[in-house]
Motif scaffolding. Sequence first.
Motif, PDB file in Angstrom:
ATOM      1  N   THR A   5       0.876  -1.258   0.046  1.00  0.00           N
ATOM      2  CA  THR A   5      -0.022   0.120  -0.078  1.00  0.00           C
ATOM      3  C   THR A   5       0.852   1.120   0.036  1.00  0.00           C
ATOM      4  OG1 THR A   5      -1.871   0.869   1.100  1.00  0.00           O
ATOM      5  CG2 THR A   5      -0.123   0.018   2.538  1.00  0.00           C
ATOM      6  N   VAL A   6       0.450   2.344  -0.337  1.00  0.00           N
ATOM      7  CA  VAL A   6       1.030   3.663  -0.597  1.00  0.00           C
ATOM      8  C   VAL A   6       1.895   4.012   0.655  1.00  0.00           C
ATOM      9  CG1 VAL A   6      -0.941   5.228  -0.276  1.00  0.00           C
ATOM     10  CG2 VAL A   6       1.270   5.859  -1.254  1.00  0.00           C
ATOM     11  N   ASP A   7       1.292   3.756   1.855  1.00  0.00           N
ATOM     12  CA  ASP A   7       1.807   4.305   3.151  1.00  0.00           C
ATOM     13  C   ASP A   7       2.799   3.457   3.702  1.00  0.00           C
ATOM     14  OD1 ASP A   7      -0.076   6.802   3.612  1.00  0.00           O
ATOM     15  OD2 ASP A   7      -1.282   5.047   3.647  1.00  0.00           O
ATOM     16  N   VAL A   8       2.855   2.279   3.173  1.00  0.00           N
ATOM     17  CA  VAL A   8       4.332   1.211   3.363  1.00  0.00           C
ATOM     18  C   VAL A   8       5.210   1.271   2.396  1.00  0.00           C
ATOM     19  CG1 VAL A   8       4.784  -1.123   3.832  1.00  0.00           C
ATOM     20  CG2 VAL A   8       2.555  -0.138   4.828  1.00  0.00           C
ATOM     21  N   SER A   9       6.361   1.544   2.844  1.00  0.00           N
ATOM     22  CA  SER A   9       7.433   1.494   1.971  1.00  0.00           C
ATOM     23  C   SER A   9       8.398   0.286   2.174  1.00  0.00           C
ATOM     24  CB  SER A   9       8.449   2.687   2.351  1.00  0.00           C
ATOM     25  OG  SER A   9       7.999   3.996   2.124  1.00  0.00           O
ATOM     26  N   PRO A  10       8.919  -0.112   1.040  1.00  0.00           N
ATOM     27  CA  PRO A  10       9.844  -1.513   1.133  1.00  0.00           C
ATOM     28  C   PRO A  10      10.948  -1.032   2.087  1.00  0.00           C
ATOM     29  CG  PRO A  10       9.272  -0.777  -1.019  1.00  0.00           C
ATOM     30  CD  PRO A  10       9.091   0.224  -0.304  1.00  0.00           C
ATOM     31  N   PRO A  11      11.399  -2.421   2.790  1.00  0.00           N
ATOM     32  CA  PRO A  11      12.419  -2.153   3.624  1.00  0.00           C
ATOM     33  C   PRO A  11      13.705  -1.806   2.954  1.00  0.00           C
ATOM     34  CG  PRO A  11      11.128  -4.215   4.301  1.00  0.00           C
ATOM     35  CD  PRO A  11      10.500  -3.604   3.028  1.00  0.00           C
ATOM     36  N   LYS A  12      14.050  -2.150   1.803  1.00  0.00           N
ATOM     37  CA  LYS A  12      15.105  -1.741   1.168  1.00  0.00           C
ATOM     38  C   LYS A  12      15.121  -0.169   0.738  1.00  0.00           C
ATOM     39  CE  LYS A  12      15.544  -2.508  -3.513  1.00  0.00           C
ATOM     40  NZ  LYS A  12      15.591  -3.354  -4.816  1.00  0.00           N
ATOM     41  N   TRP A  13      13.911   0.332   0.648  1.00  0.00           N
ATOM     42  CA  TRP A  13      14.074   1.597   0.364  1.00  0.00           C
ATOM     43  C   TRP A  13      14.320   2.555   1.792  1.00  0.00           C
ATOM     44  CZ3 TRP A  13      11.316   5.802   2.452  1.00  0.00           C
ATOM     45  CH2 TRP A  13      11.712   7.191   1.735  1.00  0.00           C
ATOM     46  N   HIS A  14      13.673   2.128   2.987  1.00  0.00           N
ATOM     47  CA  HIS A  14      14.207   2.687   4.100  1.00  0.00           C
ATOM     48  C   HIS A  14      15.786   2.701   4.167  1.00  0.00           C
ATOM     49  CE1 HIS A  14      10.192   3.366   5.944  1.00  0.00           C
ATOM     50  NE2 HIS A  14       9.880   2.097   5.607  1.00  0.00           N
ATOM     51  N   LEU A  15      16.246   1.645   4.033  1.00  0.00           N
ATOM     52  CA  LEU A  15      17.847   1.229   4.181  1.00  0.00           C
ATOM     53  C   LEU A  15      18.352   2.401   3.283  1.00  0.00           C
ATOM     54  CD1 LEU A  15      18.294  -2.523   3.867  1.00  0.00           C
ATOM     55  CD2 LEU A  15      18.133  -0.889   6.062  1.00  0.00           C
ATOM     56  N   GLY A  16      18.106   2.642   2.082  1.00  0.00           N
ATOM     57  CA  GLY A  16      18.786   3.515   1.096  1.00  0.00           C
ATOM     58  C   GLY A  16      18.456   4.803   1.660  1.00  0.00           C
ATOM     59  N   HIS A  17      17.056   5.264   1.931  1.00  0.00           N
ATOM     60  CA  HIS A  17      16.725   6.494   2.314  1.00  0.00           C
ATOM     61  C   HIS A  17      17.466   7.166   3.490  1.00  0.00           C
ATOM     62  CE1 HIS A  17      14.265  10.356   3.036  1.00  0.00           C
ATOM     63  NE2 HIS A  17      14.203   9.842   4.244  1.00  0.00           N
ATOM     64  N   PHE A  61      28.312   7.511  -3.956  1.00  0.00           N
ATOM     65  CA  PHE A  61      28.274   6.344  -4.216  1.00  0.00           C
ATOM     66  C   PHE A  61      27.796   5.913  -5.498  1.00  0.00           C
ATOM     67  CE2 PHE A  61      26.346   2.021  -4.118  1.00  0.00           C
ATOM     68  CZ  PHE A  61      27.368   1.359  -3.685  1.00  0.00           C
ATOM     69  N   ASP A  62      26.724   6.514  -5.999  1.00  0.00           N
ATOM     70  CA  ASP A  62      25.971   6.401  -7.107  1.00  0.00           C
ATOM     71  C   ASP A  62      25.119   7.628  -7.375  1.00  0.00           C
ATOM     72  OD1 ASP A  62      24.161   5.791  -9.154  1.00  0.00           O
ATOM     73  OD2 ASP A  62      24.384   3.671  -9.198  1.00  0.00           O
ATOM     74  N   PRO A  63      25.196   8.313  -8.278  1.00  0.00           N
ATOM     75  CA  PRO A  63      24.678   9.638  -8.752  1.00  0.00           C
ATOM     76  C   PRO A  63      22.880   9.439  -8.734  1.00  0.00           C
ATOM     77  CG  PRO A  63      26.554   9.924  -9.676  1.00  0.00           C
ATOM     78  CD  PRO A  63      26.525   8.470  -9.299  1.00  0.00           C
ATOM     79  N   GLN A  64      22.716   8.193  -9.095  1.00  0.00           N
ATOM     80  CA  GLN A  64      21.328   8.033  -9.330  1.00  0.00           C
ATOM     81  C   GLN A  64      20.569   7.802  -7.980  1.00  0.00           C
ATOM     82  OE1 GLN A  64      21.612   4.657 -12.137  1.00  0.00           O
ATOM     83  NE2 GLN A  64      20.418   5.901 -13.674  1.00  0.00           N
ATOM     84  N   PHE A  65      21.207   7.589  -7.184  1.00  0.00           N
ATOM     85  CA  PHE A  65      20.628   7.250  -5.750  1.00  0.00           C
ATOM     86  C   PHE A  65      19.818   8.502  -5.157  1.00  0.00           C
ATOM     87  CE2 PHE A  65      22.762   3.095  -4.261  1.00  0.00           C
ATOM     88  CZ  PHE A  65      22.420   2.417  -5.418  1.00  0.00           C
ATOM     89  N   SER A  66      20.280   9.553  -5.422  1.00  0.00           N
ATOM     90  CA  SER A  66      19.646  10.818  -5.000  1.00  0.00           C
ATOM     91  C   SER A  66      18.258  10.899  -5.455  1.00  0.00           C
ATOM     92  CB  SER A  66      20.343  12.272  -5.523  1.00  0.00           C
ATOM     93  OG  SER A  66      21.483  12.149  -4.818  1.00  0.00           O
ATOM     94  N   PHE A  67      18.019  10.278  -6.806  1.00  0.00           N
ATOM     95  CA  PHE A  67      16.587  10.295  -7.385  1.00  0.00           C
ATOM     96  C   PHE A  67      16.011   9.089  -6.783  1.00  0.00           C
ATOM     97  CE2 PHE A  67      14.070   8.319 -10.690  1.00  0.00           C
ATOM     98  CZ  PHE A  67      13.031   9.209 -10.664  1.00  0.00           C
ATOM     99  N   LEU A  68      16.453   8.069  -6.477  1.00  0.00           N
ATOM    100  CA  LEU A  68      15.701   6.720  -5.918  1.00  0.00           C
ATOM    101  C   LEU A  68      15.298   6.923  -4.392  1.00  0.00           C
ATOM    102  CD1 LEU A  68      18.167   4.005  -7.256  1.00  0.00           C
ATOM    103  CD2 LEU A  68      15.915   4.990  -8.329  1.00  0.00           C
ATOM    104  N   PHE A  69      16.183   7.596  -3.729  1.00  0.00           N
ATOM    105  CA  PHE A  69      15.830   7.601  -2.270  1.00  0.00           C
ATOM    106  C   PHE A  69      15.666   9.065  -1.332  1.00  0.00           C
ATOM    107  CE2 PHE A  69      18.856   3.922  -3.065  1.00  0.00           C
ATOM    108  CZ  PHE A  69      17.868   2.888  -2.862  1.00  0.00           C
ATOM    109  N   ASN A  70      15.529   9.958  -2.441  1.00  0.00           N
ATOM    110  CA  ASN A  70      14.923  11.281  -1.804  1.00  0.00           C
ATOM    111  C   ASN A  70      13.568  10.900  -1.411  1.00  0.00           C
ATOM    112  OD1 ASN A  70      13.767  13.775  -1.175  1.00  0.00           O
ATOM    113  ND2 ASN A  70      14.262  14.719  -3.117  1.00  0.00           N
ATOM    114  N   SER A  71      12.904  11.156  -0.125  1.00  0.00           N
ATOM    115  CA  SER A  71      11.490  10.923  -0.014  1.00  0.00           C
ATOM    116  C   SER A  71      10.604  12.111  -0.383  1.00  0.00           C
ATOM    117  CB  SER A  71      11.356  10.790   1.540  1.00  0.00           C
ATOM    118  OG  SER A  71      12.021  11.910   2.229  1.00  0.00           O
ATOM    119  N   TYR A  72      10.438  13.101   0.199  1.00  0.00           N
ATOM    120  CA  TYR A  72       9.713  14.227  -0.011  1.00  0.00           C
ATOM    121  C   TYR A  72      10.586  15.666  -0.293  1.00  0.00           C
ATOM    122  CZ  TYR A  72       9.769  14.370   5.150  1.00  0.00           C
ATOM    123  OH  TYR A  72      10.116  14.478   6.322  1.00  0.00           O
TER     124      TYR A  72
END
Length: 387
Positions: free
Chosen positions: A35-47, A67-78
Amino acid sequence: MLIANEIIVKFLQTRQATEEICAPLTQEDYVVQPTVDVSPPKWHLGHTTWFFEEFILKKYVENYKEFDPQFSFLFNSYYESMGERVLRTNRGNLTRPSVEEVYRYRDYVTNHLSEFLDDHANDEIAKLITIGIHHEKQHQELLFTDIKYILGNNPLLPHFSETFEENLIEKQKSKWIKIPEGIYEIGHATTDFCFDNELGKHKVFLHKYKISNKLVTNAEYLEFIEDGGYSNFAYWHAEGWDWVQQNAIKNPLYWHFIDNEWHQYTFKGLKPLDLEAPVTHISYYEAFAYAEWRGLRLPTEFEWEVAQDYFDWGKRWEWTESAYVPYPFYKKEPGALGEYNGKFMVNQKVLRGASVVTSKDHSRYTYRNFFHPHLRWQFTGIRLAKR
């Protein structure tokens, strides 16, 4: 402010604690977003890693290599001011990077930051590290609740831990605590860490009231269910009644009626409902309706804070009757950190206390948690009040 060695130790302890929470997971558990309010554990680790890299390493370490410039896009939250990001609803689509690569990312940032702190732990850096530590502690609690939702929506209802005890029984005799009418001071006022939404100590006037020393139990809430509480509109806000009808809500989250007996999904798997335990995983709508059924009410956040010395809190986040709004002297943090709390001060209710999954050294009586009224995947509960 913490000296260098102390803050390095706290930083490393926090990083380790996050990974210990995830240790029982299988590879497949890390990516699910039911569901939208639940984030995958992997995302929490990255964020939580992105937070330290973005706010400290990239800003203060000369010639730092991401480490990887793309991670700024993947793991920014809000954080709008920090650039583009993956939509919250799409976090479960991140099958790549792999879990192993995210853990390498964590090690990379943890090691670089530890080395940097050896020689650069001034007050400004220490303040940012402290915010980052408490930010990660928030996500540790979210990890627990998100993992429970992920596993609790698996048809097999698998266990997560055989030792974690989430239903802590309150043994004291139930009584009403009387608080006299008066003017009281509210808000954080010490030099210890707090978030900006707790600041701005101010005075409020309270009429005399009574507040329960105990949380509502499963047995007490079951009486509400058996008396038709979910089918009587008279107990519900109009919006809450719409929510009940549209979602066919008939009981708290994780309750299952099997062979004429109530069971509850817990970290230990599916278990018979513990009637003595505080009710949990309920929305504000349900908390309000239960109070109405009892002819009572929920306390305001100010009533809760004034009375907190008189009861044992910390087993459940407790819904209050207060809207999440700024205190009179509230000031947002400058820059991107100003997005942390202030922009969410609309259409949400305040919860006070802590819960069984709140991280160590992260609870205090001025803490203002906040969620939308329909949400119930957190360890929420009910404390009643009356005039």
